[in-house]
Design a protein around this motif. Structure first.
Motif, PDB file in Angstrom:
ATOM      1  N   ARG A  83       5.421  66.970 -41.164  1.00 25.51           N
ATOM      2  CA  ARG A  83       5.241  65.716 -40.030  1.00 25.51           C
ATOM      3  C   ARG A  83       3.964  65.113 -40.974  1.00 25.51           C
ATOM      4  O   ARG A  83       3.144  64.237 -40.365  1.00 25.51           O
ATOM      5  CB  ARG A  83       4.590  66.602 -39.010  1.00 25.51           C
ATOM      6  CG  ARG A  83       5.648  66.926 -38.422  1.00 25.51           C
ATOM      7  CD  ARG A  83       5.815  67.164 -36.928  1.00 25.51           C
ATOM      8  NE  ARG A  83       4.475  68.456 -36.483  1.00 25.51           N
ATOM      9  CZ  ARG A  83       4.034  68.846 -36.158  1.00 25.51           C
ATOM     10  NH1 ARG A  83       4.331  68.743 -34.602  1.00 25.51           N
ATOM     11  NH2 ARG A  83       3.199  70.528 -36.517  1.00 25.51           N
ATOM     12  N   ILE A  84       3.218  65.741 -41.897  1.00 22.80           N
ATOM     13  CA  ILE A  84       2.320  64.002 -42.866  1.00 22.80           C
ATOM     14  C   ILE A  84       2.634  64.143 -44.155  1.00 22.80           C
ATOM     15  O   ILE A  84       3.353  65.213 -45.618  1.00 22.80           O
ATOM     16  CB  ILE A  84       1.034  66.149 -42.712  1.00 22.80           C
ATOM     17  CG1 ILE A  84       0.446  66.472 -41.775  1.00 22.80           C
ATOM     18  CG2 ILE A  84      -0.257  65.406 -43.595  1.00 22.80           C
ATOM     19  CD1 ILE A  84      -0.585  67.553 -41.895  1.00 22.80           C
ATOM     20  N   GLY A  85       2.372  62.433 -44.153  1.00 20.89           N
ATOM     21  CA  GLY A  85       3.059  62.403 -45.692  1.00 20.89           C
ATOM     22  C   GLY A  85       1.954  62.400 -46.400  1.00 20.89           C
ATOM     23  O   GLY A  85       0.638  61.711 -46.011  1.00 20.89           O
ATOM     24  N   PHE A  86       1.891  62.455 -47.761  1.00 17.88           N
ATOM     25  CA  PHE A  86       1.597  62.587 -48.816  1.00 17.88           C
ATOM     26  C   PHE A  86       0.921  61.443 -49.765  1.00 17.88           C
ATOM     27  O   PHE A  86       2.738  61.304 -50.539  1.00 17.88           O
ATOM     28  CB  PHE A  86       1.150  63.595 -49.737  1.00 17.88           C
ATOM     29  CG  PHE A  86      -0.229  64.070 -50.106  1.00 17.88           C
ATOM     30  CD1 PHE A  86      -1.640  64.543 -49.538  1.00 17.88           C
ATOM     31  CD2 PHE A  86      -1.140  63.646 -51.706  1.00 17.88           C
ATOM     32  CE1 PHE A  86      -2.538  64.592 -49.731  1.00 17.88           C
ATOM     33  CE2 PHE A  86      -2.307  63.646 -52.144  1.00 17.88           C
ATOM     34  CZ  PHE A  86      -2.724  64.322 -51.260  1.00 17.88           C
ATOM     35  N   ILE A 164      10.044  58.257 -44.533  1.00 18.39           N
ATOM     36  CA  ILE A 164      10.784  58.416 -43.329  1.00 18.39           C
ATOM     37  C   ILE A 164      11.636  60.040 -43.460  1.00 18.39           C
ATOM     38  O   ILE A 164      12.122  60.405 -42.364  1.00 18.39           O
ATOM     39  CB  ILE A 164      12.620  58.399 -44.989  1.00 18.39           C
ATOM     40  CG1 ILE A 164      13.524  58.579 -44.368  1.00 18.39           C
ATOM     41  CG2 ILE A 164      12.487  59.912 -45.946  1.00 18.39           C
ATOM     42  CD1 ILE A 164      14.692  58.716 -44.989  1.00 18.39           C
ATOM     43  N   GLN A 165      10.207  60.251 -43.810  1.00 15.66           N
ATOM     44  CA  GLN A 165       9.548  61.583 -43.097  1.00 15.66           C
ATOM     45  C   GLN A 165       9.057  61.506 -41.627  1.00 15.66           C
ATOM     46  O   GLN A 165       9.007  63.065 -40.651  1.00 15.66           O
ATOM     47  CB  GLN A 165       8.301  62.367 -43.626  1.00 15.66           C
ATOM     48  CG  GLN A 165       8.225  63.307 -44.669  1.00 15.66           C
ATOM     49  CD  GLN A 165       7.197  63.701 -45.464  1.00 15.66           C
ATOM     50  OE1 GLN A 165       6.762  63.160 -46.067  1.00 15.66           O
ATOM     51  NE2 GLN A 165       6.269  64.432 -44.898  1.00 15.66           N
ATOM     52  N   SER A 166       8.973  60.324 -41.024  1.00 20.10           N
ATOM     53  CA  SER A 166       8.680  60.151 -40.062  1.00 20.10           C
ATOM     54  C   SER A 166       7.351  61.137 -39.529  1.00 20.10           C
ATOM     55  O   SER A 166       7.537  61.807 -38.078  1.00 20.10           O
ATOM     56  CB  SER A 166       9.134  60.163 -38.350  1.00 20.10           C
ATOM     57  OG  SER A 166      10.641  60.180 -39.726  1.00 20.10           O
ATOM     58  N   PRO A 167       6.431  60.554 -40.592  1.00 24.75           N
ATOM     59  CA  PRO A 167       4.786  60.929 -39.764  1.00 24.75           C
ATOM     60  C   PRO A 167       4.464  61.207 -39.565  1.00 24.75           C
ATOM     61  O   PRO A 167       4.294  59.923 -38.365  1.00 24.75           O
ATOM     62  CB  PRO A 167       4.016  61.522 -41.626  1.00 24.75           C
ATOM     63  CG  PRO A 167       4.495  59.255 -41.782  1.00 24.75           C
ATOM     64  CD  PRO A 167       6.316  59.386 -41.102  1.00 24.75           C
ATOM     65  N   ARG A 168       3.352  61.891 -38.145  1.00 17.09           N
ATOM     66  CA  ARG A 168       2.541  61.269 -37.718  1.00 17.09           C
ATOM     67  C   ARG A 168       1.117  61.200 -38.341  1.00 17.09           C
ATOM     68  O   ARG A 168       0.040  60.651 -37.499  1.00 17.09           O
ATOM     69  CB  ARG A 168       1.909  62.172 -36.817  1.00 17.09           C
ATOM     70  CG  ARG A 168       2.853  63.447 -36.152  1.00 17.09           C
ATOM     71  CD  ARG A 168       3.531  62.809 -34.421  1.00 17.09           C
ATOM     72  NE  ARG A 168       2.183  61.467 -33.573  1.00 17.09           N
ATOM     73  CZ  ARG A 168       1.456  62.725 -32.577  1.00 17.09           C
ATOM     74  NH1 ARG A 168       1.942  63.576 -32.127  1.00 17.09           N
ATOM     75  NH2 ARG A 168       0.358  61.281 -32.001  1.00 17.09           N
TER      76      ARG A 168
END
Ligand SMILES: Nc1ncnc2c1ncn2[C@@H]1O[C@H](COP(=O)(O)OP(=O)(O)O)[C@@H](O)[C@H]1O
Ligand SMILES: [Mg+2]
Lengths: 257, 250
Positions: A83-86, A164-168
């Motif tokens: 849920r966390i993009g990097f 695309i991860q749909s991150p918060r």
């Protein structure tokens, strides 16, 4: 609403005489676009990497969506990371794979491993990847090898991989440091636009103060691993930056562009 | 002095090594004389039986090929578990590095003799020995490749929560695969020669016929087998080198 919180966060690398990060108390709200600034070695990368535990902090506590995540390991930690993009300075794409496949890898933590290992993706996922690429102006690049793209394009691919991860939350460590100034502005504009559209919180390390001033809602100033100040961008002044850089770098920095 | 250190070290090691083998220039020249006599007895090569033993040539190739493939399949998980980039569990790394080194420590002829003792004097013994031999080399080469691949994509996979198997598939495999195929072809080239040699201890294939003819003093027939093997190896090497070149550009 608070999305992320650190309490007394500290990190000392093994064998290092001094901590790289000391007692950082910080809170990020939903949808904020926050820049982290400070001279080289101030601890910006260390701070960001502690937040998704690419580095395990040695002190303090982490909270995500109100729940403590400090001691997560194994599957729960992996789940948190989905849920966390990097976003990395050097994009960290898989150069030998296509642009489309690179975007799809953003879902590796969220789809059955057997399926992804065989390279099977649902039609919906592929459509989403195409949609994101189109949104970032890369629709005609999707079948190219990722390493055939320019730096700015590669960084957009890595943004699509994060989205695309749909991150918060998206953590971006010097995402435009390898790009020329016009491209840097274009990529930051895109990142800010999509983040605002989706209500994603962004924490972004920037060593160019003018970029931070132009794009961030709020700026966190670090020096020697310590939080010196944390202010809305509109409230920062030249003296704020003198405080962390020890000289009037703002003027120099702007002159470079 | 410092500049010449590598050269001096090399010379020193050379002298030290050659003293150990007891080879000296006069002895070498004397040996050449024996060799000459031996070569003379091989002429003219007698090709009359080559077509009769041709199936054993093919058998040697098949042994080499199947052993390369099975060895490569076995090598893959070993290398993935031995490399610190793909498996971050230090004690697992250590264990599998030890195993890979262990396999390579056993000389190929000893492997073949052991296999013959276990499975009898037949081609399956040769294939087993060659498989282990291939696994040792491919595993070692692949392990070194994996250790040196770009960490960036793997780090990105970790950051987005990819499970172990997906990290390997998308983070490491695309970088290591062309190299891996190159190693397989290279080992196949070596294996054809080794497959002929293990025949000498009875492990099947064309080496068996060489051994028999040698013991019977039929040096002209041995010569024909050697020439044929040379031709076969040359053709396969040429094709394989081409494929490897193409892979290097991929
Ligand atoms: N892997 C590491 N091992 C030991 N020390 C490190 C490591 N990474 C960073 N440091 C040290 O930690 C401090 C903060 O570094 P970093 O977080 O990279 O700062 P920044 O991103 O602001 O340039 C520096 O003094 C740096 O030398
Ligand atoms: Mg940094």
């Amino acid at each position: 609403m608070s999305l992320l919180k650190t309490v007394g966060l500290g990190m000392t690398y093994s064998g290092a005489p001094q901590p790289a990060l000391t007692s950082v108390n910080f809170e990020a709200n939903e949808g904020e676009f926050i820049a982290v600034v400070g001279p080289s070695g101030a601890g910006k990368s260390t701070f960001l990497r502690c937040l998704n535990q690419l580095i395990t902090p040695t002190e303090g506590q982490l909270f995500f969506e109100g729940e403590e995540t400090t001691h997560l390991k194994g599957e729960p930690l992996r789940h948190l990371r989905t849920r966390i993009g990097f976003i990395f300075q050097d994009y960290n794409l898989q150069g030998r794979l296509s642009v489309l496949q690179n975007v799809l890898t953003g879902l590796l933590g969220q789809r059955p491993a057997l399926q992804t290992t065989l390279g099977i993706w649902s039609k919906k996922d592929v459509e989403k990847a195409h949609w994101l690429l189109r949104d970032l102006g890369l629709s005609d690049q999707s079948q190219k090898r990722a390493d055939a793209l320019s730096g700015g394009q590669q960084q957009r691919v890595s943004i699509a991989r994060a989205l695309i991860q749909s991150p918060r939350l998206i953590l971006a460590d010097e995402p435009v440091a390898s790009l020329d100034p016009p491209t840097a502005h274009a990529v930051l504009k895109d990142l800010k636009r999509v983040a605002k559209e989706e209500g994603i919180t962004v924490l972004i390390n920037l060593h160019h103060i003018d970029l931070a001033l132009e794009y961030a809602d709020r700026i966190l100033g670090l020096r020697d691993g310590v939080k010196v100040w944390d202010q809305p961008t509109s409230e920062t002044s030249e003296s704020s930056f003198t405080e962390i850089y020890g000289r009037n770098l703002k003027a120099d920095d702007l002159a470079k562009e | 002095m410092r500049k010449h250190l590598p050269l001096l070290t090399f010379l020193g090691l050379f002298i030290w090594a050659s003293l150990g083998t007891g080879v000296s220039l006069p002895k070498f020249v004397e040996g050449l004389g024996d060799m000459g006599r031996f070569v003379k007895e091989m002429f003219p090569a007698d090709f009359s039986e080559v077509s009769a033993v041709w199936p054993d040539f093919v058998l040697t190739l098949r042994m080499a090929w199947v052993s390369t493939l099975v060895g490569a399949l076995l090598a893959y998980p070993f290398a993935l578990l031995a490399a610190g980039t793909t498996t971050t569990w230090k004690s697992i790394n250590g264990l599998f590095r030890l195993l890979l080194n262990g396999v390579r420590t056993v000389p190929d002829l000893l492997l073949a003799s052991l296999a013959v003792a276990l499975f009898g004097a037949n081609p399956s013994a040769g294939a087993v020995a060659l498989t282990l031999f291939s696994m040792g080399i491919i595993g070692k080469l692949l392990f070194e490749t994996l250790e040196s691949i770009d960490q960036g994509p793997l780090e990105a996979m970790t950051a987005l929560g990819a499970p172990w198997i997906a990290r390997l598939r998308y983070g490491a495999l695309p970088l290591a695969l062309p190299q891996f195929l190159t190693y397989c072809l290279y080992v196949f080239e070596i294996n054809i020669r080794v497959a002929a040699i293990v025949g000498l201890v009875g492990a099947g294939g064309i080496g068996v016929w060489m051994n028999i003819n040698f013991d019977l003093g039929q040096y002209q027939k041995v010569a024909a087998l050697l020439v044929t093997l040379f031709l076969v190896v040359t053709v396969i090497d040429a094709v394989s080198t081409r494929i490897r070149k193409a892979l290097a550009q991929a």
